[in-house]
Design an enzyme around this catalytic site. Structure first.
Site, mmCIF file in Angstrom:
data_model
loop_
_atom_site.group_PDB
_atom_site.id
_atom_site.type_symbol
_atom_site.label_atom_id
_atom_site.label_comp_id
_atom_site.label_asym_id
_atom_site.label_seq_id
_atom_site.Cartn_x
_atom_site.Cartn_y
_atom_site.Cartn_z
ATOM 1 C CD GLU A 10 42.303 42.917 41.922
ATOM 2 O OE1 GLU A 10 43.018 43.414 42.804
ATOM 3 O OE2 GLU A 10 41.817 41.780 42.009
ATOM 4 C CE1 TYR A 65 45.736 43.164 40.753
ATOM 5 C CE2 TYR A 65 46.701 45.330 40.355
ATOM 6 C CZ TYR A 65 45.876 44.495 41.097
ATOM 7 O OH TYR A 65 45.180 45.008 42.169
#
Ligand code: GDP
Ligand code: MN
Length: 379
Positions: A190, A102
């Protein structure tokens, strides 16, 4: 403002971030054609909607022949994911995943700086990781006067990878993601997951970006990608009419003059156990046309069971407001109960005008709040 994955990926690509080859499609036929055009063995068909959690909702599916791609496109197009109907799918090169990471950059309110968030536990369960094992998420505050230095990018890369070859691949990803974040006035960039493939290369297989609305004037190319939801359309229309309006989803429609009073009205409704349907500041005048427009806005919301009008008469006198309301309600046809509280200049005269009409006249703010909440629960 949000954009779709395929739009974010195209911005990512222009900054040299490693994204897979992909084509956006609106029909199963287009999906099959895209699959053939890309010349892939394995491809992934992905719902394009302004929400996350598509994988868990069944909106991400792998296929390895034309028939499978067609079936997936047929299943995903038209699907409802968290209230969004899928009208586009992305057909993109499938990768062999060894591990998922992530990575995101967002604006951290506490430090008032951009912040890098990283985790070795990337993928579809990141929300759960954040909740249950927050120590698995690394946070690095970036000094905006220095930016993403080589040193900082390396330090970040070492949080995710132990192997030097992998660190070297990750460093430009951090630098480019930060550059894009700043230059595009993003509020979030992201990558989840950033994957290490079995072949040993890093790939961003998902991309999410949101942009600062207040900076969109600097980015007409991004502003053009705006796809308002039904709610956002309503908010825009309201803005064009001179109101500030925010939908909140409850059952008590509020019409208030002044932003502070509108906030206090919502607080009061909550305090008495009700749910405001909206924030609506109609501004300072008692002009009947404005009231008609505001009522139309409230009544268009099918969740609204009661309308609470809360007016403070300062320069606008309460008797004028009352007359304006009576005038306006000659035009508006509704069975919905209306509770009204008037206070300030000429309030007694104002209330006297409304007595005996179909308005439910309250004597105080608390009385109005109680009445509105009670009515919202009866119906
Ligand atoms: P999200 O659920 O909306 O965040 O959608 P993602 O694009 O992140 O996809 C969800 C999951 O699908 C990822 O975490 C991967 O596990 C899987 N996935 C997506 N693309 C591929 C791919 O190309 N190959 C494989 N094997 N899995 C993929
Ligand atoms: Mn994702």
């Amino acid at each position: 403002m949000k954009v779709h994955e395929y739009q974010a990926k195209s911005i990512f690509a222009s900054y040299g971030l490693p994204v897979d080859r992909n084509i956006v499609c609106r029909t199963p036929d287009e999906a099959v054609a895209a699959y053939k055009q890309l010349g892939l063995a394995k491809a992934v068909v992905k719902a394009q909607v302004h929400t996350g959690g598509r994988g868990k909702a069944g909106g991400v599916k792998l296929g390895s022949n034309e028939e499978e791609i067609r079936q997936h496109a047929e299943a995903i197009l038209g699907m409802d994911i968290k209230g969004f109907t899928v009208d586009r799918v992305l057909v993109s090169e499938a990768v062999n995943i060894a591990s998922e990471y992530y990575m995101s950059i967002l604006v951290d309110r506490k430090s008032k700086c951009p912040m890098l968030m990283l985790s070795r536990a990337g993928g579809m369960d990141i929300e759960q990781v954040a909740k249950e094992t927050p120590e698995k998420i690394e946070k690095i505050v970036i000094d905006p006067t220095i930016g993403m230095s080589d040193f900082l990018a390396r330090e970040a890369a070492f949080k995710l990878f132990d192997n030097m070859a992998q660190v070297k691949q990750a460093v430009p990803i951090f630098k480019n993601l930060y550059k894009l974040f700043v230059e595009k006035d993003a509020s979030l960039a992201e990558i989840n997951p950033l994957v290490m493939t079995q072949e040993g290369t890093l790939k961003a297989i998902d991309a999410k970006m949101t942009f600062d609305d207040n900076a969109l004037f600097r980015h007409p190319d991004i502003a053009e990608l705006f796809e308002p939801t039904a709610e956002e359309k309503k908010e825009r229309e309201a803005k064009d009419k001179g109101f500030s309006y925010v939908n909140l989803g409850g059952s008590i429609g509020c019409m208030v003059n002044g932003a502070g009073l509108a906030m206090a009205t919502m607080d009061m409704i909550k305090l008495y156990g009700g749910e405001p349907a909206n924030f609506l500041d109609i501004g300072g005048s008692s002009n009947p046309e404005k009231i008609v427009e505001a009522m139309k806005l409230l009544l268009a919301d099918k969740h609204v069971k009661v309308v609470l009008i809360n007016i403070f008469g300062g320069i606008t006198r309460c008797d004028d407001v009352a007359k304006g309301l009576l005038e306006a309600f000659k035009v508006i046809q509704t069975d919905i109960p209306i509770v009204i509280r008037l206070t300030g200049t000429n309030e007694a005269e104002g209330r006297a005008i409304l007595e005996g009409t179909h308005f439910n006249v309250a004597t105080s703010m608390a009385d109005a709040g109680h009445k509105a909440v009670e009515l919202s629960k009866q119906l």
